[in-house]
Enzyme design. Structure first.
Site, PDB file in Angstrom:
ATOM      1  N   THR A 185       0.876  -1.175   0.000  1.00 24.63           N
ATOM      2  CA  THR A 185       0.000   0.000   0.000  1.00 24.63           C
ATOM      3  C   THR A 185       0.913   1.224   0.000  1.00 24.63           C
ATOM      4  O   THR A 185       2.083   1.119   0.406  1.00 24.63           O
ATOM      5  CB  THR A 185      -0.896   0.032   1.253  1.00 24.63           C
ATOM      6  OG1 THR A 185      -0.037   0.093   2.405  1.00 24.63           O
ATOM      7  CG2 THR A 185      -1.771  -1.213   1.347  1.00 24.63           C
ATOM      8  N   GLU A 334      -5.462  -4.058  -1.320  1.00 24.95           N
ATOM      9  CA  GLU A 334      -5.850  -5.243  -0.549  1.00 24.95           C
ATOM     10  C   GLU A 334      -6.883  -6.104  -1.284  1.00 24.95           C
ATOM     11  O   GLU A 334      -7.179  -7.205  -0.864  1.00 24.95           O
ATOM     12  CB  GLU A 334      -6.448  -4.808   0.800  1.00 24.95           C
ATOM     13  CG  GLU A 334      -5.463  -4.218   1.783  1.00 24.95           C
ATOM     14  CD  GLU A 334      -5.258  -2.713   1.605  1.00 24.95           C
ATOM     15  OE1 GLU A 334      -5.516  -2.198   0.490  1.00 24.95           O
ATOM     16  OE2 GLU A 334      -4.837  -2.063   2.567  1.00 24.95           O
ATOM     17  N   LYS A 442     -17.046  15.999  10.180  1.00 27.05           N
ATOM     18  CA  LYS A 442     -18.115  15.795  11.168  1.00 27.05           C
ATOM     19  C   LYS A 442     -18.592  17.158  11.653  1.00 27.05           C
ATOM     20  O   LYS A 442     -17.910  17.837  12.402  1.00 27.05           O
ATOM     21  CB  LYS A 442     -17.588  14.967  12.336  1.00 27.05           C
ATOM     22  CG  LYS A 442     -17.165  13.584  11.895  1.00 27.05           C
ATOM     23  CD  LYS A 442     -16.877  12.665  13.046  1.00 27.05           C
ATOM     24  CE  LYS A 442     -16.279  11.367  12.537  1.00 27.05           C
ATOM     25  NZ  LYS A 442     -14.837  11.432  12.280  1.00 27.05           N
ATOM     26  N   TRP A 447     -22.505  14.025   9.087  1.00 26.66           N
ATOM     27  CA  TRP A 447     -21.334  13.873   8.256  1.00 26.66           C
ATOM     28  C   TRP A 447     -21.502  14.611   6.928  1.00 26.66           C
ATOM     29  O   TRP A 447     -22.552  14.535   6.299  1.00 26.66           O
ATOM     30  CB  TRP A 447     -21.105  12.391   7.927  1.00 26.66           C
ATOM     31  CG  TRP A 447     -20.621  11.616   9.086  1.00 26.66           C
ATOM     32  CD1 TRP A 447     -20.243  12.099  10.310  1.00 26.66           C
ATOM     33  CD2 TRP A 447     -20.468  10.195   9.134  1.00 26.66           C
ATOM     34  NE1 TRP A 447     -19.863  11.066  11.114  1.00 26.66           N
ATOM     35  CE2 TRP A 447     -19.985   9.883  10.429  1.00 26.66           C
ATOM     36  CE3 TRP A 447     -20.669   9.158   8.234  1.00 26.66           C
ATOM     37  CZ2 TRP A 447     -19.722   8.583  10.826  1.00 26.66           C
ATOM     38  CZ3 TRP A 447     -20.405   7.861   8.629  1.00 26.66           C
ATOM     39  CH2 TRP A 447     -19.936   7.586   9.913  1.00 26.66           C
TER      40      TRP A 447
HETATM   41  P1  ADP Z   1      -3.946   3.877  -1.301  1.00 24.40           P
HETATM   42  O1  ADP Z   1      -4.555   3.471  -0.007  1.00 24.40           O
HETATM   43  O2  ADP Z   1      -2.508   3.913  -1.321  1.00 24.40           O
HETATM   44  O3  ADP Z   1      -4.612   5.067  -1.976  1.00 24.40           O
HETATM   45  P2  ADP Z   1      -5.040   2.135  -3.283  1.00 24.40           P
HETATM   46  O4  ADP Z   1      -4.383   2.505  -4.512  1.00 24.40           O
HETATM   47  O5  ADP Z   1      -5.226   0.738  -2.929  1.00 24.40           O
HETATM   48  O6  ADP Z   1      -4.199   2.633  -2.180  1.00 24.40           O
HETATM   49  O7  ADP Z   1      -6.361   2.977  -3.240  1.00 24.40           O
HETATM   50  C1  ADP Z   1      -7.576   2.503  -2.808  1.00 24.40           C
HETATM   51  C2  ADP Z   1      -8.495   3.639  -2.481  1.00 24.40           C
HETATM   52  O8  ADP Z   1      -8.755   4.464  -3.628  1.00 24.40           O
HETATM   53  C3  ADP Z   1      -9.865   3.166  -2.056  1.00 24.40           C
HETATM   54  O9  ADP Z   1      -9.860   2.777  -0.706  1.00 24.40           O
HETATM   55  C4  ADP Z   1     -10.713   4.405  -2.313  1.00 24.40           C
HETATM   56  O10 ADP Z   1     -10.618   5.335  -1.257  1.00 24.40           O
HETATM   57  C5  ADP Z   1     -10.068   5.018  -3.535  1.00 24.40           C
HETATM   58  N1  ADP Z   1     -10.825   4.651  -4.728  1.00 24.40           N
HETATM   59  C6  ADP Z   1     -10.586   3.636  -5.576  1.00 24.40           C
HETATM   60  N2  ADP Z   1     -11.487   3.621  -6.567  1.00 24.40           N
HETATM   61  C7  ADP Z   1     -12.341   4.644  -6.362  1.00 24.40           C
HETATM   62  C8  ADP Z   1     -13.511   5.165  -7.030  1.00 24.40           C
HETATM   63  N3  ADP Z   1     -13.965   4.626  -8.155  1.00 24.40           N
HETATM   64  N4  ADP Z   1     -14.121   6.242  -6.491  1.00 24.40           N
HETATM   65  C9  ADP Z   1     -13.669   6.808  -5.362  1.00 24.40           C
HETATM   66  N5  ADP Z   1     -12.576   6.379  -4.689  1.00 24.40           N
HETATM   67  C10 ADP Z   1     -11.927   5.314  -5.165  1.00 24.40           C
END
Ligand code: ADP
Length: 549
Positions: A185, A334, A442, A447
């Site tokens: 990550t 993940e 918040k 929210w």
């Molecule tokens: P990081 O935690 O490093 O950003 P990832 O690349 O695994 O790692 O990103 C996942 C996150 O990206 C998700 O938990 C979400 O918050 C965001 N995300 C992924 N796809 C979308 C989407 N279509 N719309 C909004 N947010 C998204």
């Protein structure tokens, strides 16, 4: 009573075997970045992957050992995907855009013994090498006459090593639960965490992304893979394109709008995937091309977008410029990553274009095999009514069940993995991400979704980029601050911006102030990075806060 079916294991090596046997002449095209393109076929990719398998075994790498890459999307990286995993070793793809100290952490934590790197990253490699004492070899992904002038342990040339390796290799019949690759990550909140994929999870994920109501990848597709192969296995496309026998176009590190446009045009790409920032650059460049020319040049029918929410403007422009469907998907490191994909249902047949754009703003429905649900703080499931917001949890055969050598309480006893995202789900199962849990604002016990506010701000024509953060307020606990970057050559005042917001959001969601900045901070994966923003505006006080009066 057991069924009487064969217990063949689901293995990554079977994907390249399938592609090479059934789509042997289908092309793989790589942009080498020096104006040259490398072209070969799935059949040649299999041959070279077998050479890689022999190569890493000659380096002493055995099953279960980790081999790292610091590399862009090229045919060589693809060969490593198959050649390393095919032997039972584990490919750890490291993001070169991370801070050097994070890269060092990942190389050390993963216990990688060798690093394969692209030569334009030689300076970075030289910087980190002294801090990774157990790495035995650094292998430059180039020809002998392109070797970088540097001193690191076990420096070798990939093509020279490959030349000495046989292309005869029999893939071992591994247990499908064996580890195949590892991604970390991006560590925006603490140390990067390793997610260890298996052959089984990878093959199942690839299969599900090929499905018609998913990425619908077929042998008639030409797929431009813009998502970096160091980012969650390039959304699994190196595997799914082999499974489907699609043509694969690899852009190297050439991701400017103009380069992406040329590759889509020249390779007649029908599908592509990337994050919204890449689409913005492409659309900016496409704006400069005559509209009829654009339609002739680009035959892409769908673009897959994920990683962050796609602004409506992008969805509309893809339709207008190319007649292409922007398909949002949601997932994370993940989750392999794809869990939801946004494809319309029969009930959407009669939607107006405007209504369809509204639908496209959602992150989609879960793929078969995965389950998603929203929960409150006490762990109770919340209704799928399209407006109740809760913590998004997910489970399924390509969802991680733990991090590599790192304790974490993100999982409960029923395998639900807490994603850290806040979301709604509607009655049809469409997911809408409203926030990262840590970014939720918040206000007075309610929210406010920062993503919704950003989306409205971005619909103003003078706004290039927008971020909303919650800041302390003496009465409301927190209130939203809107931070925006203006588009070049365009102007807008704070009052005009607030008027625009007022017309599009509930009154109590209206940001309390607007601040204009030249640029916003991003993570190594190109997402808005709110941690430094919150720090920068720590002492900001709202003009609406009576405490300041
Ligand atoms: P990081 O935690 O490093 O950003 P990832 O690349 O695994 O790692 O990103 C996942 C996150 O990206 C998700 O938990 C979400 O918050 C965001 N995300 C992924 N796809 C979308 C989407 N279509 N719309 C909004 N947010 C998204």
């Amino acid at each position: 009573m057991n069924g009487l079916m064969q217990q063949r294991q689901l293995l990554i090596s079977d994907l390249i075997e399938h592609a090479a046997s059934n789509h042997s002449d289908q092309e793989i095209v790589s942009n080498l970045g020096d104006g040259n393109f490398h072209r070969y076929t799935w059949s040649a990719a299999r041959r070279r992957s077998k050479q890689v398998a022999n190569l890493i075994q000659s380096l002493g790498v055995s099953a279960g050992q980790r081999v790292a890459t610091l590399a862009w999307n090229t045919h060589r990286h693809l060969e490593l995907y198959y050649g390393v995993a095919g032997t039972g070793a584990v490919l750890t793809t490291v993001n070169p855009r991370l801070f050097a100290e994070q890269i060092v952490y990942i190389l050390n934590h993963s216990g990688s013994t060798h690093v394969f790197f692209d030569v334009n990253l030689a300076r970075l490699v030289a910087e980190i090498a002294p801090q990774c004492p157990h790495i035995q070899g650094f292998i430059a992904l180039c020809e002998a006459d392109q070797m970088p002038d540097m001193v690191v342990p076990g420096l070798a040339c990939y093509e020279s090593l490959m030349a000495g390796c046989s292309d005869v290799y029999t893939w071992p019949q591994l247990d499908e639960n064996s580890a195949s690759s590892m991604c970390y990550t991006s560590g925006t909140t603490g140390k990067p965490k390793g997610v260890l994929y298996s052959h089984r999870s990878t093959v199942l994920h690839a299969m599900s992304t090929c499905m018609a109501d998913s990425f619908a990848i077929s042998a008639r597709d030409s797929f431009l893979l813009i998502v970096p192969m160091f980012h969650v296995n390039g959304w699994g496309v190196p595997y799914s394109s082999a499974m489907a026998g699609a043509k694969l176009v690899l852009p190297g590190s050439q991701l400017s709008g103009e380069n992406v446009y040329s590759m889509l045009r020249d390779e007649k790409c029908t599908v592509s995937c990337g994050v919204p920032t890449v689409w913005m650059s492409l659309l900016e460049y496409a704006e400069s091309v005559d509209s009829e020319q654009r339609r002739r040049d680009i035959v892409v029918t769908r673009v897959l977008s994920g990683g962050s929410a796609a602004p409506r403007r992008i969805i509309e422009k893809f339709e207008e410029y190319f007649g292409a469907y922007l398909c949002q998907a949601w997932g994370m490191t993940e989750t392999s990553p794809v869990v939801t994909v946004n494809i319309p249902l029969p009930t959407h047949n009669d939607l107006t274009l405007d209504e369809r754009f509204d639908l496209q703003m959602l992150a989609g429905r879960s793929l078969p095999g995965t389950e998603i649900a929203i929960f409150d703080d006490e762990g109770n499931r919340l209704p799928h009514d399209g407006h109740t917001t809760g913590q998004l949890k997910v489970r399924g055969p390509w969802i991680a069940r733990a991090y590599y050598n790192h304790e974490d309480d993100a999982w409960d006893a029923n395998d639900w993995f807490a994603t850290g995202d806040m979301a709604t789900l509607n009655a049809d199962g469409y997911l809408k991400i409203t926030d990262r849990a840590k970014d939720v604002i918040k206000s007075g016990g309610e929210w406010i979704s920062s993503l919704d506010l950003e989306s409205v701000a971005l619909s103003h024509p003078a706004i290039e980029e927008a971020a909303v953060i919650g800041l302390r307020h003496s009465h409301w606990q927190e209130r939203p601050l809107l931070i925006v970057v203006k588009r070049k050559g365009m102007d807008v005042t704070a009052d005009e911006m607030l008027d625009h917001m007022r017309n599009n959001v509930a009154k109590w969601w209206l940001p309390d102030d607007v601040v204009f900045v030249d640029s916003l901070p991003h993570t190594a994966t190109g997402k808005l990075y709110k941690v430094p923003l919150r720090k920068q505006f720590e002492s900001f006080r709202f003009s609406t806060d009576v405490e300041n009066a």
